[in-house]
Write an enzyme that holds these catalytic residues in place. Structure first.
Site, PDB file in Angstrom:
ATOM      1  CG  HIS A  98     -80.819 -35.703  53.705  1.00 33.37           C
ATOM      2  ND1 HIS A  98     -80.631 -35.266  54.987  1.00 33.37           N
ATOM      3  CD2 HIS A  98     -80.861 -37.061  53.789  1.00 33.37           C
ATOM      4  CE1 HIS A  98     -80.547 -36.299  55.811  1.00 33.37           C
ATOM      5  NE2 HIS A  98     -80.698 -37.400  55.107  1.00 33.37           N
ATOM      6  CE1 TYR A 104     -79.697 -37.238  59.254  1.00 31.02           C
ATOM      7  CE2 TYR A 104     -77.356 -37.764  59.346  1.00 31.02           C
ATOM      8  CZ  TYR A 104     -78.619 -37.954  58.782  1.00 31.02           C
ATOM      9  OH  TYR A 104     -78.767 -38.867  57.773  1.00 31.02           O
TER      10      TYR A 104
END
Length: 302
Positions: free
Chosen positions: A133, A76
């Site tokens: 993830h 991110y």
């Protein structure tokens, strides 16, 4: 803040804030960072700058409004750095940090290096929860073994996965020594994931929900079912959905750039949905996935 207890005994806050992708901190490549910034404030009308500065304001204030769970990822952008900078004024036991091993880091193959980099950015000695993830083909099984070792060393208080389906769990458990403690997946009224929730509960895995309000899709925002329930309880539609997740035993991770919205998202413990209301929301499910499908996604682009 109420908590759910993971099977290894760790208490995890039952609702959290997701930072999403941020850009405000200068990258190692200063020139590239400045180019991005100039594009944003000219062509983009400062969208990212305004969004990122609002997130900084929210994170700094969040624990004061009983929000103690923060979800981020090394994928991110500068999000980990934002959390590390903004939360340093609080004592470590006042916040629960979740970060993730990215697909790029999986391909690089050195999970220890990836986690140590995240710890440095977050300004902590260990994360409360370290997640994989995506179940990236050809890398996730080996990377999980490395995550198990880091957990044993105390660099993560708990480990888990994101975007897994049942077949990913079945494959993982053929070689895993430690079962994932958490599974974070897309879940909202249009895509309830009740089958995965049953699987998680059966196996003592805590389910988390990202995109918990379905990005306030028009079908959710204008739903008569949700509007009626909201009116009965004197709440808004988002609060009803967050309460629905909580009563299912799911931890929703909401994202907002508005401090008032954050406060509203946290304010779900002064009412309770009836069983008939829970079922009405369950019946909104149309298997509508708004994000990527882990079986078909291009892992190099997520």
């Amino acid at each position: 803040m109420e908590t759910f207890k993971l099977y290894n005994g760790v208490d995890m806050p039952c609702i959290g804030f997701g930072t999403d992708r941020t850009f405000v901190f200068i990258r190692k490549n200063i020139l590239a960072g400045m180019v991005d910034f100039l594009k944003d404030i000219t062509i983009g009308h400062g969208y990212h700058w305004k969004r990122d500065t609002s997130i900084i304001k929210i994170v700094k204030k969040a624990p004061q409004y009983d929000c103690h769970l923060f979800d981020t990822s090394s994928a991110y952008g500068q999000s980990e750095r934002v959390l590390g900078k903004c939360l340093k004024k609080y004592s470590r036991d006042e916040y629960f940090i979740v970060t993730k091993l990215s697909n790029q880091e999986q391909r690089e193959g050195d999970v220890r290096k990836a986690l140590m980099r995240s710890l440095k950015h977050l300004n902590v000695d260990c994360v409360d929860l370290y997640l994989m993830h995506w179940p990236q083909t050809d890398t996730y099984l080996e990377c999980w073994k490395q995550m198990e070792q880091l957990y044993k060393e105390g660099l993560a208080r708990a480990i888990g996965v994101c975007n897994f389906k049942e077949h990913h769990f079945e494959e993982l458990m053929k070689s895993a020594e430690i079962k994932p403690m958490v599974c974070q997946i897309e879940s909202h009224p249009l895509f309830s994931q009740n089958k995965m929730l049953k699987y998680c509960k059966k196996n003592s895995i805590q389910m988390m929900a990202y995109t918990p309000t379905g990005r306030m899709d028009k079908r959710i925002r204008e739903s008569e079912v949700l509007r009626t329930i909201a009116e009965i309880h004197h709440k808004d539609v988002a609060q009803v959905i967050m309460r629905w997740h909580y009563q299912r035993g799911v931890i929703p991770i909401a994202n907002t750039t508005n401090l008032e919205h954050l406060q509203s998202n946290m304010n779900i413990f002064d009412f309770c949905l009836e069983q008939s209301e829970m079922e009405s929301i369950d019946n909104m499910n149309i298997e509508c996935r708004l994000r990527y499908d882990p079986d078909t996604v291009d892992f190099t682009k997520c």
